[in-house]
Scaffold this active site. Sequence first.
Site, PDB file in Angstrom:
ATOM      1  N   GLU A   1       0.152  -7.587   1.899  1.00 13.35           N
ATOM      2  CA  GLU A   1      -0.886  -6.560   1.953  1.00 13.35           C
ATOM      3  C   GLU A   1      -1.885  -6.943   3.046  1.00 13.35           C
ATOM      4  O   GLU A   1      -2.027  -8.118   3.381  1.00 13.35           O
ATOM      5  CB  GLU A   1      -1.585  -6.453   0.596  1.00 13.35           C
ATOM      6  CG  GLU A   1      -0.681  -6.002  -0.534  1.00 13.35           C
ATOM      7  CD  GLU A   1      -0.122  -4.598  -0.326  1.00 13.35           C
ATOM      8  OE1 GLU A   1      -0.857  -3.723   0.176  1.00 13.35           O
ATOM      9  OE2 GLU A   1       1.047  -4.375  -0.675  1.00 13.35           O
TER      10      GLU A   1
ATOM     11  N   ARG B   1       7.993   4.558   4.086  1.00  8.48           N
ATOM     12  CA  ARG B   1       7.920   3.206   3.505  1.00  8.48           C
ATOM     13  C   ARG B   1       9.280   2.577   3.781  1.00  8.48           C
ATOM     14  O   ARG B   1      10.307   3.075   3.323  1.00  8.48           O
ATOM     15  CB  ARG B   1       7.640   3.285   2.002  1.00  8.48           C
ATOM     16  CG  ARG B   1       7.807   1.977   1.234  1.00  8.48           C
ATOM     17  CD  ARG B   1       6.856   0.890   1.748  1.00  8.48           C
ATOM     18  NE  ARG B   1       6.795  -0.243   0.868  1.00  8.48           N
ATOM     19  CZ  ARG B   1       7.660  -1.259   0.880  1.00  8.48           C
ATOM     20  NH1 ARG B   1       8.679  -1.268   1.713  1.00  8.48           N
ATOM     21  NH2 ARG B   1       7.500  -2.263   0.036  1.00  8.48           N
TER      22      ARG B   1
ATOM     23  N   ARG C   1       5.787   8.931  -0.280  1.00  4.64           N
ATOM     24  CA  ARG C   1       6.250   8.463   1.021  1.00  4.64           C
ATOM     25  C   ARG C   1       7.764   8.547   1.038  1.00  4.64           C
ATOM     26  O   ARG C   1       8.422   8.352   0.016  1.00  4.64           O
ATOM     27  CB  ARG C   1       5.837   7.014   1.269  1.00  4.64           C
ATOM     28  CG  ARG C   1       4.349   6.789   1.309  1.00  4.64           C
ATOM     29  CD  ARG C   1       4.012   5.328   1.470  1.00  4.64           C
ATOM     30  NE  ARG C   1       4.477   4.566   0.314  1.00  4.64           N
ATOM     31  CZ  ARG C   1       4.238   3.289   0.099  1.00  4.64           C
ATOM     32  NH1 ARG C   1       3.535   2.593   0.979  1.00  4.64           N
ATOM     33  NH2 ARG C   1       4.682   2.665  -0.972  1.00  4.64           N
TER      34      ARG C   1
END
Length: 163
Positions: free
Chosen positions: A64, A56, A98
């Site tokens: 998004e 990330r 992540r």
Amino acid sequence: MQNKFYMGIITLLALFFCTFAYCFAQAQDYTGICVRVLDGDTVDIADASQNLHRIRITGLDAPELAQPYGQQAKAELKELILGKEVTVIPMGIDKYDRELACLRIQTTLGQIDVAECMINRGAAFDWGGKYYKAQEYAQEYNLGVWSDTKFQERPWFYRKRTQ
């Protein structure tokens, strides 16, 4: 009684030191190849040993995929790093397991910060204030998310609204 107290302190210090040493050892920069772009701020990087790292990217928040400009942000990131060697500077782990990291790529102009480039192109929003100059540039020139005055919903507000 006093010996137990000191042994407890020593045990806690040893545990703290081991945890710190482990975290420090895990935080070394490395290079890899971007093998997949999931969205405008998440990628998979294969390191030299072919271990896959879900990253990330820190410092930015891209729309998004279901939002306006979400697919464009993903396409921008693909164009920028997919199949290319990337330097990964780990910063931690997020709640989705992540790796949080700063990514850099080598260009003919030198090494560039992927987050700054994405924000500069209007493909993502500055998250945390580090790249506010890049965001000001994108806003001034109406790039990407800034080209549509009707779309100004930040991804963090979108996620809150749709969860």
